[in-house]
Design a protein around this motif. Structure first.
Motif, short mmCIF file in Angstrom:
data_model
loop_
_atom_site.label_atom_id
_atom_site.label_comp_id
_atom_site.label_asym_id
_atom_site.label_seq_id
_atom_site.Cartn_x
_atom_site.Cartn_y
_atom_site.Cartn_z
N CYS A 1 0.87 -1.17 0.00
CA CYS A 1 0.00 0.00 0.00
C CYS A 1 0.91 1.22 0.00
O CYS A 1 1.58 1.49 1.00
CB CYS A 1 -0.90 -0.01 1.22
SG CYS A 1 -1.91 1.48 1.42
N ALA A 2 0.92 1.92 -1.11
CA ALA A 2 1.76 3.10 -1.26
C ALA A 2 0.96 4.34 -0.89
O ALA A 2 -0.16 4.53 -1.36
CB ALA A 2 2.28 3.21 -2.69
N ALA A 3 1.56 5.17 -0.08
CA ALA A 3 0.89 6.38 0.39
C ALA A 3 1.56 7.62 -0.18
O ALA A 3 2.78 7.68 -0.32
CB ALA A 3 0.92 6.43 1.91
N SER A 4 0.76 8.60 -0.49
CA SER A 4 1.28 9.89 -0.93
C SER A 4 0.43 10.99 -0.30
O SER A 4 -0.71 10.77 0.10
CB SER A 4 1.24 10.01 -2.45
OG SER A 4 -0.09 9.89 -2.93
N GLY A 5 1.00 12.17 -0.22
CA GLY A 5 0.28 13.27 0.38
C GLY A 5 0.95 13.71 1.66
O GLY A 5 2.15 13.95 1.68
N ARG A 6 0.19 13.76 2.70
CA ARG A 6 0.72 14.22 3.99
C ARG A 6 1.76 13.26 4.55
O ARG A 6 1.88 12.13 4.12
CB ARG A 6 -0.42 14.41 4.98
CG ARG A 6 -1.23 15.69 4.76
CD ARG A 6 -2.13 15.95 5.92
NE ARG A 6 -1.39 16.12 7.18
CZ ARG A 6 -1.97 16.26 8.36
NH1 ARG A 6 -3.28 16.25 8.45
NH2 ARG A 6 -1.26 16.40 9.45
#
Length: 124
Positions: free
Chosen positions: A22-27
């Protein structure tokens, strides 16, 4: 806000393994505890496990304890779900979710952001 994208789902035989990402982007990724959930048609979303922001503590449902492992890489902004000894009853759409750092929860309503899900099918 954070955006989540799962990958790694597929079809595997019973007893096999899969690793979901699960790749996260943003904050800032470390602002969030991360959870994994799964859902089958007609059923409510089920808690699989969670990992706190630092990665030092993990929690698992009884149904996956000892078979699944959650980890996270706070440099790459990825959380993983390693699934071993898979069973047909593990077949579901798997979702990752993010919750602003707090007491870890197994309640999906307490998670703020969700990925689109990835299908895992375990054949007997």
């Amino acid at each position: 806000q954070v955006q989540l994208v799962e990958s790694g789902g597929g079809v595997v035989q019973a007893g096999g393994s899969l690793r979901l990402s699960c790749a996260a982007s943003g904050r800032t990724f470390t602002s969030y505890d991360m959870g994994w959930f799964r859902q089958t048609p007609g059923k409510e979303r089920e808690f699989v496990g969670a990992i706190i922001w630092s990665g030092r503590t993990t929690y698992y449902s009884d149904s996956v304890k000892g078979r699944f492992t959650i980890s996270r890489d706070n440099v790459k902004n990825i959380v993983y779900l390693q699934m071993n000894s898979l069973k047909p009853e593990d077949t579901a759409v798997y979702y990752c979710a993010a919750r602003v750092r707090a007491i870890v929860s197994s309640d999906p309503d307490e998670y703020d952001y969700w990925g689109q899900g990835t299908q895992v099918t375990v054949s007997s």
